[in-house]
Motif scaffolding. Structure first.
Motif, mmCIF file in Angstrom:
data_model
loop_
_atom_site.group_PDB
_atom_site.id
_atom_site.type_symbol
_atom_site.label_atom_id
_atom_site.label_comp_id
_atom_site.label_asym_id
_atom_site.label_seq_id
_atom_site.Cartn_x
_atom_site.Cartn_y
_atom_site.Cartn_z
ATOM 1 N N PHE A 124 32.548 -45.731 40.200
ATOM 2 C CA PHE A 124 33.724 -46.529 40.552
ATOM 3 C C PHE A 124 33.590 -47.081 41.962
ATOM 4 C CE2 PHE A 124 35.118 -43.100 37.733
ATOM 5 C CZ PHE A 124 35.731 -43.807 36.716
ATOM 6 N N GLY A 125 34.269 -48.202 42.208
ATOM 7 C CA GLY A 125 34.409 -48.682 43.565
ATOM 8 C C GLY A 125 35.424 -47.840 44.303
ATOM 9 N N PHE A 126 35.463 -47.974 45.638
ATOM 10 C CA PHE A 126 36.421 -47.202 46.436
ATOM 11 C C PHE A 126 37.848 -47.534 46.005
ATOM 12 C CE2 PHE A 126 39.238 -46.857 50.152
ATOM 13 C CZ PHE A 126 39.105 -45.502 50.401
ATOM 14 N N ASP A 127 38.638 -46.497 45.746
ATOM 15 C CA ASP A 127 40.040 -46.629 45.370
ATOM 16 C C ASP A 127 40.218 -47.397 44.059
ATOM 17 O OD1 ASP A 127 42.761 -46.080 45.791
ATOM 18 O OD2 ASP A 127 43.089 -47.994 46.801
ATOM 19 N N LYS A 128 39.190 -47.359 43.192
ATOM 20 C CA LYS A 128 39.250 -48.070 41.924
ATOM 21 C C LYS A 128 39.104 -47.094 40.760
ATOM 22 C CE LYS A 128 39.264 -52.140 43.927
ATOM 23 N NZ LYS A 128 40.471 -53.002 43.920
ATOM 24 N N SER A 129 39.616 -47.500 39.605
ATOM 25 C CA SER A 129 39.453 -46.688 38.403
ATOM 26 C C SER A 129 38.762 -47.473 37.294
ATOM 27 C CB SER A 129 40.816 -46.188 37.907
ATOM 28 O OG SER A 129 41.693 -47.270 37.629
ATOM 29 N N ASP A 130 38.258 -48.671 37.617
ATOM 30 C CA ASP A 130 37.481 -49.449 36.659
ATOM 31 C C ASP A 130 36.013 -49.058 36.791
ATOM 32 O OD1 ASP A 130 39.773 -50.881 35.902
ATOM 33 O OD2 ASP A 130 39.476 -52.313 37.533
ATOM 34 N N ILE A 131 35.393 -48.696 35.677
ATOM 35 C CA ILE A 131 33.987 -48.288 35.698
ATOM 36 C C ILE A 131 33.123 -49.467 36.144
ATOM 37 C CG2 ILE A 131 32.056 -47.465 34.299
ATOM 38 C CD1 ILE A 131 34.159 -46.184 32.448
ATOM 39 N N GLN A 132 32.208 -49.217 37.070
ATOM 40 C CA GLN A 132 31.317 -50.277 37.525
ATOM 41 C C GLN A 132 30.337 -50.632 36.406
ATOM 42 O OE1 GLN A 132 30.594 -50.247 42.018
ATOM 43 N NE2 GLN A 132 30.265 -48.104 41.481
ATOM 44 N N PRO A 133 30.159 -51.935 36.144
ATOM 45 C CA PRO A 133 29.325 -52.363 35.014
ATOM 46 C C PRO A 133 27.922 -51.779 35.023
ATOM 47 C CG PRO A 133 30.569 -54.216 35.875
ATOM 48 C CD PRO A 133 30.790 -53.081 36.831
ATOM 49 N N GLN A 134 27.340 -51.571 36.209
ATOM 50 C CA GLN A 134 25.977 -51.042 36.264
ATOM 51 C C GLN A 134 25.893 -49.600 35.772
ATOM 52 O OE1 GLN A 134 27.770 -52.081 38.887
ATOM 53 N NE2 GLN A 134 27.412 -50.852 40.734
ATOM 54 N N PHE A 135 27.045 -48.958 35.598
ATOM 55 C CA PHE A 135 27.037 -47.577 35.117
ATOM 56 C C PHE A 135 27.174 -47.483 33.600
ATOM 57 C CE2 PHE A 135 28.681 -43.108 34.995
ATOM 58 C CZ PHE A 135 27.576 -42.536 35.592
ATOM 59 N N TYR A 136 27.435 -48.596 32.941
ATOM 60 C CA TYR A 136 27.567 -48.569 31.483
ATOM 61 C C TYR A 136 26.330 -48.001 30.781
ATOM 62 C CZ TYR A 136 31.763 -51.529 31.945
ATOM 63 O OH TYR A 136 32.998 -52.025 32.261
ATOM 64 N N PRO A 137 25.111 -48.402 31.170
ATOM 65 C CA PRO A 137 23.938 -47.846 30.471
ATOM 66 C C PRO A 137 23.839 -46.324 30.577
ATOM 67 C CG PRO A 137 23.320 -49.805 31.700
ATOM 68 C CD PRO A 137 24.713 -49.465 32.132
ATOM 69 N N VAL A 138 24.260 -45.770 31.718
ATOM 70 C CA VAL A 138 24.241 -44.312 31.868
ATOM 71 C C VAL A 138 25.219 -43.668 30.898
ATOM 72 C CG1 VAL A 138 24.642 -42.389 33.459
ATOM 73 C CG2 VAL A 138 23.556 -44.484 34.289
ATOM 74 N N LEU A 139 26.429 -44.215 30.834
ATOM 75 C CA LEU A 139 27.420 -43.667 29.908
ATOM 76 C C LEU A 139 26.998 -43.880 28.459
ATOM 77 C CD1 LEU A 139 30.823 -44.587 31.613
ATOM 78 C CD2 LEU A 139 29.700 -42.362 31.487
ATOM 79 N N ASP A 140 26.280 -44.965 28.199
ATOM 80 C CA ASP A 140 25.755 -45.180 26.839
ATOM 81 C C ASP A 140 24.794 -44.052 26.465
ATOM 82 O OD1 ASP A 140 27.218 -47.496 26.561
ATOM 83 O OD2 ASP A 140 25.541 -48.826 27.076
ATOM 84 N N ASN A 141 23.951 -43.637 27.412
ATOM 85 C CA ASN A 141 23.023 -42.537 27.148
ATOM 86 C C ASN A 141 23.762 -41.212 26.973
ATOM 87 O OD1 ASN A 141 20.542 -43.880 27.101
ATOM 88 N ND2 ASN A 141 20.324 -43.805 29.326
ATOM 89 N N VAL A 142 24.817 -41.017 27.747
ATOM 90 C CA VAL A 142 25.636 -39.820 27.568
ATOM 91 C C VAL A 142 26.251 -39.824 26.171
ATOM 92 C CG1 VAL A 142 27.728 -38.601 28.322
ATOM 93 C CG2 VAL A 142 26.147 -39.548 30.024
ATOM 94 N N ALA A 143 26.802 -40.975 25.771
ATOM 95 C CA ALA A 143 27.454 -41.074 24.461
ATOM 96 C C ALA A 143 26.473 -40.808 23.329
ATOM 97 C CB ALA A 143 28.093 -42.455 24.300
ATOM 98 N N SER A 144 25.255 -41.319 23.442
ATOM 99 C CA SER A 144 24.281 -41.101 22.365
ATOM 100 C C SER A 144 23.934 -39.627 22.233
ATOM 101 C CB SER A 144 23.022 -41.935 22.610
ATOM 102 O OG SER A 144 22.312 -41.475 23.745
ATOM 103 N N THR A 145 23.869 -38.914 23.362
ATOM 104 C CA THR A 145 23.601 -37.475 23.315
ATOM 105 C C THR A 145 24.785 -36.720 22.727
ATOM 106 O OG1 THR A 145 22.179 -37.665 25.261
ATOM 107 C CG2 THR A 145 22.922 -35.451 24.661
ATOM 108 N N LEU A 146 26.001 -37.121 23.105
ATOM 109 C CA LEU A 146 27.194 -36.450 22.578
ATOM 110 C C LEU A 146 27.350 -36.686 21.082
ATOM 111 C CD1 LEU A 146 29.799 -37.151 25.419
ATOM 112 C CD2 LEU A 146 28.346 -35.141 25.078
ATOM 113 N N GLN A 147 26.867 -37.813 20.597
ATOM 114 C CA GLN A 147 26.888 -38.058 19.158
ATOM 115 C C GLN A 147 25.890 -37.154 18.445
ATOM 116 O OE1 GLN A 147 26.125 -42.290 19.170
ATOM 117 N NE2 GLN A 147 28.265 -42.775 18.703
ATOM 118 N N GLN A 148 24.729 -36.982 19.061
ATOM 119 C CA GLN A 148 23.697 -36.134 18.474
ATOM 120 C C GLN A 148 24.124 -34.672 18.459
ATOM 121 O OE1 GLN A 148 19.940 -36.438 20.502
ATOM 122 N NE2 GLN A 148 18.938 -34.894 19.234
ATOM 123 N N TYR A 149 24.772 -34.242 19.552
ATOM 124 C CA TYR A 149 25.249 -32.863 19.682
ATOM 125 C C TYR A 149 26.781 -32.887 19.622
ATOM 126 C CZ TYR A 149 20.493 -31.795 21.109
ATOM 127 O OH TYR A 149 19.122 -31.639 21.140
#
Length: 229
Positions: A124-149
């Motif tokens: 997130f940016g300072f004082d923000k709650s919107d996910i920064q776009p460059q972090f989407y691929p990381v969360l995509d990898n987290v989601a794929s693992t959570l789907q597997q497990y």
């Protein structure tokens, strides 16, 4: 005056469906071995050397976690028992460490629970709650693992530094947790698996008197708790 950390317990007792805080050692658990080429080993050591402690662990409490586990079992998600729990989490931990290598996300093992520590400067940016776009691929990898497990309850906890009022920081931390949970849900993670909680500035892992410490405290933690049969 420099802020001091609260004394952390050196041991944590795990019982079935425990959702209380697990504050053990500052070292990351690496599964079967503490491999010298562990991709998170160097960074974790650097963080500890800078005065950053362990992640806070579960914040939602045992009752909330137990209710979510029962709901998942009732919905047909099979529970784990005995030695199968540790082996399951070992495999999931190894997969998460592989996918999080080089992303700035720390993977910490506390007993049978796995926590991903996501610093605010990369989510997130300072004082923000919107996910920064460059972090989407990381969360995509987290989601794929959570789907597997999928035999885990997922607690998403938001945290802030100590700048601002208690009420504002609590709301900001909750919005950040909700944003991450919402993104994971959009990537196919069952919403019923997730619990969101905002901790505000009550759970610092670093010294709020420094810029680096405040940056470390502005974070989201995702804790994965095995569904027990």
């Amino acid at each position: 005056m420099k802020r001091l950390f609260p004394q952390l317990p050196t041991t944590a007792i795990a019982t079935a469906l425990v959702g209380t805080l697990l504050l053990s050692s500052c070292a990351s658990y690496t599964g079967q071995t503490n491999a010298p080429d562990d991709p998170n080993r160097t960074r974790t050591g650097a963080l500890i050397g800078a005065g950053i402690g362990v992640v806070a662990g579960l914040l939602s409490g045992g009752d909330a976690t137990e209710r979510r586990q029962r709901a998942l079992v009732g919905a047909g998600v099979g529970g784990l028992a005995g030695g199968a729990i540790g082996a399951y989490q070992d495999r999931q931990e190894a997969e998460l460490r592989r996918k999080m290598a080089g992303t700035g996300v720390d993977v910490v093992r506390q007993g049978d629970n796995i926590t991903l520590n996501m610093p605010g400067n990369i989510t997130f940016g300072f004082d923000k709650s919107d996910i920064q776009p460059q972090f989407y691929p990381v969360l995509d990898n987290v989601a794929s693992t959570l789907q597997q497990y999928n035999q885990t309850v997922i607690e998403v906890a938001g945290h802030t530094d100590n700048v601002g009022t208690d009420a504002y920081n609590q709301q900001l931390s909750q919005r950040r947790a909700d944003a991450v949970a919402g993104y994971l849900s959009s990537r196919g993670i069952l919403r019923d698996r997730m619990i969101t909680v905002g901790a505000g500035k009550t759970r610092p892992i670093a010294d709020n008197s420094t810029d680096a410490g405040r940056a470390a405290n502005r974070r989201v933690e995702i804790t994965l708790v095995p569904v027990r049969s």
